[in-house]
Scaffold this active site. Structure first.
Site, PDB file in Angstrom:
ATOM      1  N   ARG A 215       0.801  -1.228   0.000  1.00 54.70           N
ATOM      2  CA  ARG A 215       0.000   0.000   0.000  1.00 54.70           C
ATOM      3  C   ARG A 215       0.831   1.274   0.000  1.00 54.70           C
ATOM      4  NH1 ARG A 215      -2.278   0.557   5.957  1.00 54.70           N
ATOM      5  NH2 ARG A 215      -0.841  -0.754   7.113  1.00 54.70           N
TER       6      ARG A 215
ATOM      7  N   THR B 210      10.402   1.431   3.675  1.00 61.28           N
ATOM      8  CA  THR B 210       9.939   0.945   2.370  1.00 61.28           C
ATOM      9  C   THR B 210      11.067   0.400   1.519  1.00 61.28           C
ATOM     10  OG1 THR B 210      10.182   3.174   1.447  1.00 61.28           O
ATOM     11  CG2 THR B 210       8.025   2.582   2.354  1.00 61.28           C
TER      12      THR B 210
ATOM     13  N   ARG C 220       1.698  -4.115   3.541  1.00 59.98           N
ATOM     14  CA  ARG C 220       2.767  -3.328   4.160  1.00 59.98           C
ATOM     15  C   ARG C 220       3.128  -2.163   3.239  1.00 59.98           C
ATOM     16  NH1 ARG C 220       8.879  -5.210   6.192  1.00 59.98           N
ATOM     17  NH2 ARG C 220       9.785  -3.134   6.114  1.00 59.98           N
ATOM     18  N   HIS C 221       3.549  -1.046   3.848  1.00 68.73           N
ATOM     19  CA  HIS C 221       4.123   0.055   3.074  1.00 68.73           C
ATOM     20  C   HIS C 221       5.538  -0.349   2.674  1.00 68.73           C
ATOM     21  CE1 HIS C 221       0.867   2.843   3.960  1.00 68.73           C
ATOM     22  NE2 HIS C 221       0.973   2.561   5.240  1.00 68.73           N
ATOM     23  N   VAL C 222       5.697  -0.872   1.468  1.00 74.22           N
ATOM     24  CA  VAL C 222       7.011  -1.329   1.024  1.00 74.22           C
ATOM     25  C   VAL C 222       7.065  -1.254  -0.497  1.00 74.22           C
ATOM     26  CG1 VAL C 222       6.300  -3.773   0.899  1.00 74.22           C
ATOM     27  CG2 VAL C 222       8.722  -3.192   1.231  1.00 74.22           C
TER      28      VAL C 222
END
Length: 406
Positions: free
Chosen positions: A105, A138, A163-165
């Site tokens: 995301r 990230t 996950r923010h990645v």
């Protein structure tokens, strides 16, 4: 005795045999039976009961899919083959396809709303939802990438990992590649939402902005956004404005440098590795497409999203104290974010194409790729005063339209 004598005398050899020899020859077969061990009725009953218990136990094991774990461990300890060696592995559970989904995301693109929906859906449809608590990392080293991908691969299927990645290329390390999904939004809208969220948080009242930015001084917290943009503060200039593209480009160092290389690689990954990339401005259509493409994850998502109970929670994720910069500042931002807008327009076109394939009419034409406020400025002409005043109001309304709630 008479019968025996007559039997012996009826034979030619019987004439030369004595009666004792004849009886011995006749009793040869009986001697074999007499050699068999004799059992008492009680012993025979015990043997039959043991045999019956063995048969019942064997039937019970077969009906329950194999021997108890303790027996398998005992056989392993004794060095013998296991049940799996003799009969093969048990049949695998039939999983829907795809059964491995990653939602990497993008920050301030409605992801918290989607995660709230996923929590409800995971309980309803019985898939494993793993949502990482890491929000500020990230970009990963090579070893961190491998560790994360291996951990993701061990999640029981079907699963959805969020996950923010930035994009992870599993195939590079010979690991099965999951399916990706994501949502992005107008780049300037995303920047404005993030700018004010870092300073003032959202409507949940958790003071999370103070936790997120505890070292931010008041002069920075209350910095006018127009000053930040026009005076080229680091927060309002590149490379920090180059934010969305790296999420799709990947972990390569060049993905963080604003340019054509990162842009084209991000587009290629969208086409090859993402099942769907939606746009937040058409969130209901995004949810509808996800429901069509991944029904085992997103079935009934629109019903949940539109329910009053969900909106009581969903409305709390909106950023507070957000306002619009001047048109001059917006123009400067747009020029600095040209690669972000190139990518956003590409994704929007692909999303509208996906909608067209399932017969969903788009209410937002994809032909115009410039922000509305820029189009209005380009079309301004010396019209009569009253028309000019109405046109100015339209420009201001268009500027306010940049503030789409997350």
């Amino acid at each position: 005795m008479k019968g025996l004598g007559s039997s012996c005398s009826s034979s030619a050899r019987a004439a030369a045999e004595t009666p004792e020899a004849c009886r011995e020859r006749r009793g040869g077969k009986g001697a074999l039976w007499s050699a068999w061990p004799r059992c008492a009725p009680r012993d025979l009953a015990f043997c039959m009961a043991a045999l019956l218990l063995f048969c019942l136990g064997s039937l019970f094991i077969q009906l329950n899919g194999g021997p108890p774990k303790v027996l398998l461990e005992l056989r392993n300890y004794l060095g013998e083959s296991t049940f799996l060696d003799d009969h093969g592995p048990p049949p695998l559970k039939v999983l829907p396809f795809p059964s491995q989904v990653i939602y990497n995301r993008v920050g301030k693109c409605g992801s918290r709303t989607v995660v709230l929906l996923l929590r409800i859906l995971a309980e309803r449809h019985q898939f494993n939802l793993v949502s990482s608590d890491i929000h500020n990392k990230t970009r990963l080293t090579k070893h961190e990438q491998v560790d994360l991908m291996r951990n993701i691969s061990t999640i029981p299927q079907p699963f959805l990992y969020t996950r923010h990645v930035h994009f992870l290329n599993f195939t590079r390390f010979r690991i099965e590649q999951p399916v990706y999904i994501n949502i992005i939004r107008d780049p300037i809208n995303r920047f404005l939402s993030n700018y004010f969220f870092r300073r003032f948080g959202d409507w949940r009242g958790e003071q999370n902005h103070l936790i997120r930015t505890p070292r931010m001084k008041d002069d920075e917290r209350y910095l006018d956004i127009n000053v930040c943009i026009l005076e080229n503060y680091p927060e309002c200039s590149n490379p920090r404005l180059f934010y969305i593209v790296p999420y799709f480009c990947g972990q390569h160092p060049q993905c963080r440098e604003p340019g054509v290389w990162a842009l084209e690689r991000a587009k290629q990954n969208v086409l090859e590795n993402f099942l769907l990339v939606g746009i937040l401005e058409e969130l209901e259509d995004v949810l509808l497409l996800l429901e069509r493409l991944l029904p085992h994850y997103f079935s009934d998502v629109l019903t949940i999203y539109k329910s009053p109970a969900f909106w009581k929670v969903g409305n709390l994720t909106g950023t507070v104290k957000k306002h619009t910069p001047t048109l001059e500042a917006l123009q400067v931002l747009y020029r600095r974010m040209k690669y972000e807008y190139d990518f956003y327009n590409f994704v929007r076109d692909q999303f509208h194409l996906a909608k067209k394939k399932i017969g969903l009419k788009s209410s937002h034409p994809s032909a115009s790729h410039e922000p509305s406020f820029l189009r209005e400025l380009a079309l301004r002409t010396p019209d009569p005063l009253e028309d000019e005043e109405e046109e100015v109001e339209e420009v201001l309304d268009d500027a306010n339209n940049w503030l789409v709630q997350p």
